[in-house]
Write a protein that holds these residues in place. Sequence first.
Motif, PDB file in Angstrom:
ATOM      1  N   THR A 103      10.395  13.687   4.048  1.00 26.48           N
ATOM      2  CA  THR A 103      10.338  14.564   3.426  1.00 26.48           C
ATOM      3  C   THR A 103      10.519  15.727   4.845  1.00 26.48           C
ATOM      4  O   THR A 103      10.768  17.016   5.346  1.00 26.48           O
ATOM      5  N   LEU A 104       9.997  15.300   6.540  1.00 30.25           N
ATOM      6  CA  LEU A 104      10.689  16.481   7.204  1.00 30.25           C
ATOM      7  C   LEU A 104      11.620  16.678   8.052  1.00 30.25           C
ATOM      8  O   LEU A 104      11.554  17.586   8.164  1.00 30.25           O
ATOM      9  N   TYR A 105      12.478  15.556   7.377  1.00 32.37           N
ATOM     10  CA  TYR A 105      13.942  15.481   7.870  1.00 32.37           C
ATOM     11  C   TYR A 105      14.781  16.766   6.532  1.00 32.37           C
ATOM     12  O   TYR A 105      15.706  17.566   7.087  1.00 32.37           O
ATOM     13  N   GLU A 106      14.536  16.453   5.731  1.00 31.94           N
ATOM     14  CA  GLU A 106      14.241  17.857   4.426  1.00 31.94           C
ATOM     15  C   GLU A 106      14.233  18.897   5.102  1.00 31.94           C
ATOM     16  O   GLU A 106      14.568  19.795   4.820  1.00 31.94           O
ATOM     17  N   ASN A 107      12.708  19.435   5.550  1.00 32.19           N
ATOM     18  CA  ASN A 107      12.547  19.796   6.405  1.00 32.19           C
ATOM     19  C   ASN A 107      13.154  21.272   6.850  1.00 32.19           C
ATOM     20  O   ASN A 107      13.449  22.402   7.011  1.00 32.19           O
ATOM     21  N   VAL A 108      13.337  20.137   8.014  1.00 34.57           N
ATOM     22  CA  VAL A 108      14.095  20.532   9.082  1.00 34.57           C
ATOM     23  C   VAL A 108      15.849  21.324   8.507  1.00 34.57           C
ATOM     24  O   VAL A 108      15.927  21.657   9.223  1.00 34.57           O
ATOM     25  N   GLU A 109      15.955  20.578   7.566  1.00 40.39           N
ATOM     26  CA  GLU A 109      17.313  20.923   7.688  1.00 40.39           C
ATOM     27  C   GLU A 109      17.155  22.192   6.599  1.00 40.39           C
ATOM     28  O   GLU A 109      18.396  23.265   7.478  1.00 40.39           O
ATOM     29  N   VAL A 110      16.321  22.761   5.878  1.00 43.04           N
ATOM     30  CA  VAL A 110      16.394  23.799   5.220  1.00 43.04           C
ATOM     31  C   VAL A 110      15.466  25.019   6.487  1.00 43.04           C
ATOM     32  O   VAL A 110      16.828  25.875   6.651  1.00 43.04           O
ATOM     33  N   LEU A 111      15.020  24.550   7.338  1.00 42.46           N
ATOM     34  CA  LEU A 111      14.773  25.752   8.208  1.00 42.46           C
ATOM     35  C   LEU A 111      16.076  25.657   9.446  1.00 42.46           C
ATOM     36  O   LEU A 111      16.653  27.416   9.477  1.00 42.46           O
ATOM     37  N   GLY A 112      16.481  25.080   9.821  1.00 36.83           N
ATOM     38  CA  GLY A 112      17.320  24.982  10.477  1.00 36.83           C
ATOM     39  C   GLY A 112      19.551  26.012   9.662  1.00 36.83           C
ATOM     40  O   GLY A 112      19.138  26.864   9.702  1.00 36.83           O
ATOM     41  N   HIS A 113      19.419  25.840   8.156  1.00 36.29           N
ATOM     42  CA  HIS A 113      19.734  26.638   7.504  1.00 36.29           C
ATOM     43  C   HIS A 113      19.571  28.107   7.510  1.00 36.29           C
ATOM     44  O   HIS A 113      20.513  29.391   7.878  1.00 36.29           O
ATOM     45  N   ILE A 114      18.364  28.103   7.582  1.00 35.82           N
ATOM     46  CA  ILE A 114      17.508  29.154   7.497  1.00 35.82           C
ATOM     47  C   ILE A 114      17.906  30.425   8.551  1.00 35.82           C
ATOM     48  O   ILE A 114      18.566  31.343   8.138  1.00 35.82           O
ATOM     49  N   ASP A 115      17.914  29.441   9.526  1.00 39.60           N
ATOM     50  CA  ASP A 115      17.588  30.102  10.666  1.00 39.60           C
ATOM     51  C   ASP A 115      19.002  30.142  10.887  1.00 39.60           C
ATOM     52  O   ASP A 115      19.710  31.837  11.750  1.00 39.60           O
ATOM     53  N   PHE A 116      20.137  29.856  10.572  1.00 40.68           N
ATOM     54  CA  PHE A 116      21.317  29.822  10.421  1.00 40.68           C
ATOM     55  C   PHE A 116      21.631  31.735  10.151  1.00 40.68           C
ATOM     56  O   PHE A 116      22.870  32.366  10.371  1.00 40.68           O
ATOM     57  N   MET A 117      21.328  30.777   8.799  1.00 42.49           N
ATOM     58  CA  MET A 117      21.678  32.251   7.467  1.00 42.49           C
ATOM     59  C   MET A 117      20.948  33.968   8.447  1.00 42.49           C
ATOM     60  O   MET A 117      22.405  34.266   8.298  1.00 42.49           O
ATOM     61  N   PHE A 118      19.932  33.479   8.859  1.00 44.00           N
ATOM     62  CA  PHE A 118      19.978  34.911   9.184  1.00 44.00           C
ATOM     63  C   PHE A 118      20.180  35.059  10.566  1.00 44.00           C
ATOM     64  O   PHE A 118      20.443  36.850  10.865  1.00 44.00           O
ATOM     65  N   ALA A 119      21.106  34.183  11.694  1.00 41.51           N
ATOM     66  CA  ALA A 119      21.991  34.669  12.734  1.00 41.51           C
ATOM     67  C   ALA A 119      22.511  35.549  11.579  1.00 41.51           C
ATOM     68  O   ALA A 119      23.435  36.461  12.979  1.00 41.51           O
ATOM     69  N   ARG A 120      23.425  35.073  11.196  1.00 41.99           N
ATOM     70  CA  ARG A 120      24.737  36.221  10.827  1.00 41.99           C
ATOM     71  C   ARG A 120      23.930  37.086  10.326  1.00 41.99           C
ATOM     72  O   ARG A 120      25.086  38.254  11.181  1.00 41.99           O
ATOM     73  N   ALA A 121      23.114  37.649   9.752  1.00 39.08           N
ATOM     74  CA  ALA A 121      22.108  39.141   9.365  1.00 39.08           C
ATOM     75  C   ALA A 121      22.159  39.247  10.549  1.00 39.08           C
ATOM     76  O   ALA A 121      22.148  40.458  10.386  1.00 39.08           O
ATOM     77  N   LYS A 122      21.631  39.370  11.805  1.00 32.20           N
ATOM     78  CA  LYS A 122      20.935  39.632  12.859  1.00 32.20           C
ATOM     79  C   LYS A 122      22.642  40.437  13.539  1.00 32.20           C
ATOM     80  O   LYS A 122      22.377  41.672  13.836  1.00 32.20           O
ATOM     81  N   LEU A 123      23.641  39.607  13.649  1.00 29.78           N
ATOM     82  CA  LEU A 123      25.077  39.752  14.245  1.00 29.78           C
ATOM     83  C   LEU A 123      25.627  40.864  13.678  1.00 29.78           C
ATOM     84  O   LEU A 123      25.878  41.992  13.760  1.00 29.78           O
ATOM     85  N   SER A 124      25.258  40.840  12.401  1.00 31.45           N
ATOM     86  CA  SER A 124      25.893  41.989  11.497  1.00 31.45           C
ATOM     87  C   SER A 124      25.379  43.128  11.494  1.00 31.45           C
ATOM     88  O   SER A 124      25.737  44.137  11.718  1.00 31.45           O
ATOM     89  N   LYS A 125      23.735  43.198  11.958  1.00 31.94           N
ATOM     90  CA  LYS A 125      23.378  44.277  12.505  1.00 31.94           C
ATOM     91  C   LYS A 125      23.397  44.871  13.925  1.00 31.94           C
ATOM     92  O   LYS A 125      23.444  46.200  13.264  1.00 31.94           O
ATOM     93  N   LEU A 126      23.174  43.372  14.348  1.00 30.40           N
ATOM     94  CA  LEU A 126      24.199  44.388  15.594  1.00 30.40           C
ATOM     95  C   LEU A 126      26.073  44.853  15.837  1.00 30.40           C
ATOM     96  O   LEU A 126      25.676  46.639  16.216  1.00 30.40           O
ATOM     97  N   MET A 127      26.254  45.247  14.955  1.00 25.35           N
ATOM     98  CA  MET A 127      28.134  44.947  14.858  1.00 25.35           C
ATOM     99  C   MET A 127      28.459  46.247  13.969  1.00 25.35           C
ATOM    100  O   MET A 127      29.169  46.565  13.970  1.00 25.35           O
ATOM    101  N   ARG A 128      26.588  46.275  12.871  1.00 24.41           N
ATOM    102  CA  ARG A 128      26.977  47.666  12.161  1.00 24.41           C
ATOM    103  C   ARG A 128      27.894  47.289  11.016  1.00 24.41           C
ATOM    104  O   ARG A 128      29.140  48.103  10.212  1.00 24.41           O
ATOM    105  N   ALA A 129      27.971  46.021  10.673  1.00 26.07           N
ATOM    106  CA  ALA A 129      28.995  45.229   9.921  1.00 26.07           C
ATOM    107  C   ALA A 129      28.848  45.403   8.702  1.00 26.07           C
ATOM    108  O   ALA A 129      27.065  46.219   7.766  1.00 26.07           O
ATOM    109  N   SER A 130      29.489  45.107   7.389  1.00 26.42           N
ATOM    110  CA  SER A 130      29.522  45.235   5.831  1.00 26.42           C
ATOM    111  C   SER A 130      29.780  43.974   5.321  1.00 26.42           C
ATOM    112  O   SER A 130      31.092  43.600   5.847  1.00 26.42           O
ATOM    113  N   MET A 131      29.652  42.805   4.091  1.00 29.13           N
ATOM    114  CA  MET A 131      29.857  42.271   3.531  1.00 29.13           C
ATOM    115  C   MET A 131      31.238  42.523   3.234  1.00 29.13           C
ATOM    116  O   MET A 131      31.377  43.613   1.699  1.00 29.13           O
ATOM    117  N   PRO A 132      32.453  41.841   3.279  1.00 29.10           N
ATOM    118  CA  PRO A 132      33.939  41.950   2.599  1.00 29.10           C
ATOM    119  C   PRO A 132      33.649  41.169   1.077  1.00 29.10           C
ATOM    120  O   PRO A 132      32.752  40.553   0.836  1.00 29.10           O
TER     121      PRO A 132
END
Length: 780
Positions: free
Chosen positions: A261-290
Amino acid sequence: MNQRILHVLEFKKIIEQLNAQTASSLGKEKTAGLKPSSDIDQVRKWQMETDEAAQVLRLKGHVPLGGIFDIKPSLKRTTIGGVLSAMECLDIASTIYGGRQLKRFVEDMDEPEMPILREMITGIVPMKDLENDIRNCIDENGGVMDGASERLRSIRSKIRTYESRVRDKMDAFTKSKAKMLSDAIVTIRNERYVLPVKQEYRGSIGGIVHDQSSSGATLFIEPQTVVDLNNQLQESRVQEKNEVEKILKDLSETIAENHQTLYENVEVLGHIDFMFARAKLSKLMRASMPNMNNEGRIKMKQARHPLIPADEVVPNDIELGEDYSSIVITGPNTGGKTVALKLVGLFTLMAQSGLQVPALDGCELAVFDEVYADIGDEQSIEQSLSTFSSHMTNIVDILKQVDHNSLVLFDELGAGTDPQEGAALAMSILDEVVQRDARVIATTHYPELKAYGYNRPGVINASVEFDIQTLRPTYRLLIGVPGRSNAFEISRRLGLDEAVINSAKSHIGVDSQSVENMIASLEDSKREAEQDYNEAERLLQEAEDLRNELKVKWNQFEEQREKLYEKAEAKAEKAIRQAREEAESIVGEIRNMKSQAQMKEHEWIEARKMFEEAQPELAKKKQKSPAPKRDTQELNTGDEVKLLTLNQQGTIVDKTGKNEYQVQVGVMKVKAKRKELEFVKAKQPYKEKPMATVKGKSFHVKTELDLRGERYEDALNKLEKYIDDALLAGYPTVSIIHGKGTGALRTAVQNFAKNHRNISSHRAGGMNEGGSGVTVLELR
């Protein structure tokens, strides 16, 4: 995608920027392994994830991702019987808490359009009990607390007792034997309390020598009287260590039971962190979704290279794959051709990795199986290859693999050899790649390729604009216009003699001069066309704004007129209703009167019918025209709107850009896109208050006023107002009913009549008029 392409297009620099936006080592691990995908469904899913995370950041400003650690190595150790340290256990508790906080954050969000994130958090199990077990045993600094077990509490209590007794005895030595000590302090050697004794007094203080100073002048002696206490203390410390290990072992076993259960939690948390890192970079670049497609279609509006500083980058519009599948960019060096080439390649890699791109909304990019590039000088000394040979080696590899679902980027195609042969090779290579229906962008400085786009279907010429006045490139990409040599113009502006320039021109063939003149004419025509287009667009926008403004004002006028009609009709209806009620009252009174003037019933009915027929016919209410739909129209300064992201109403202050407005919400001003605003109502025009009208003779008032039961002052005020109304109505005579009573009200009415300039006389009422309870006034 092979590693060479990622290196050539500098994709690794984007990964470094993305890595800086992660909140945990879990996210960094995901970022390090990011590679473009050629599966369009996977790419679209990644893009939706990034866009959803960007919406959360736009609405909430942050996401709680703190306190999350990569605990996978610790979990693996527990499964093979390993015992975790206190800090490792604490990291696991912190990660459980971080996951629970994130889960609560998403569940508490009101916005329903978060399907991906909401589905992800269903995989996070809170595990509150395990977190409590760990935190009840380990403090915030990673130490095992006394309360972890009763035995540990007892052991540590004994340790504190022994330490206190040892210190008391040692302090006694420092006071009584101070002259024998190098320093009157108690210190520790080999985990035992000792005294720093001078060498010459070694025999005066019996005990065990544990150490000596580097000079040998001081010996660290444990006095014999505290040896037993120190032994007991050491024994208790061993017991403490064993008990701590037992506690950590029990915790490790509990963690091992929940490792999946802990391993599955960590996998989800890692993916969400990665997902929001992409969003933060988008905000930094003033980017938009193609918008992604698998048809090789590329449309970019105001695209900016993400690795060039924002104050230096020049936005460009680039299209490929619809009207034409290949672009040949010609022109001199240092004009920005390679930047444009890399821009398309880097945007493609970013989009296929789930990253948004710095361009305007609505841009479109394709998913390619492979991106091939031959860019830059890759001369190899080790392989004894020249620049030309190095380029040709890459091109040969590309031609072996390229197909219809490939993007091919050639920089300075055919360079490094004889110009005539190089140009011929360049055209043949382009023909081969175009024939395979690949998407191609190539740069070259060969003049022979300037006409290439005119002779091949699906190919178009382009160039990078050069400002002759400043002798600098503008870095604007001109699609449809081939590049031209500016050598003569530059030389002239730098002061080269005109005769030398004319002599040089004579060495150029007529065809070359004609081509250069044609290109210059195309550049001028394109520039004028752009200016005319921008002016026409501006005028069209002004006309549209004016049309919308007139529509709003006309609807406001219609609405105001309708309100005035309704108000007048309501007032008339009220007057008629009052008249009917008074008439009914009078009819009822007269019917009850027994006099010789009593009329027959049918005559009353006829009179009532004539009264009803005399009522004015009110105008029918107009059907309200629907208010103009403004959700997709331009908003004007002063319009009231609803800011959907804050669920607050505000007022348009200014238009700050295309589809962007500044809105005053309470005491703050915010910027918002048009789609985030809901029109409420238009700015209300200034209205002058109408002047009060004087009531004419048609104003309805009775011929008598009843003051019975009124207080003295109220009665006089009513009498004064009634006389004014009666005069306006044109009555010659009115009756004031005051009753008999004490006579005070009758006297007041008569005194009022004497002093009023519009009352000619007054008298008491007759037998049929109410007698002394009524005063009749004659009006002038």
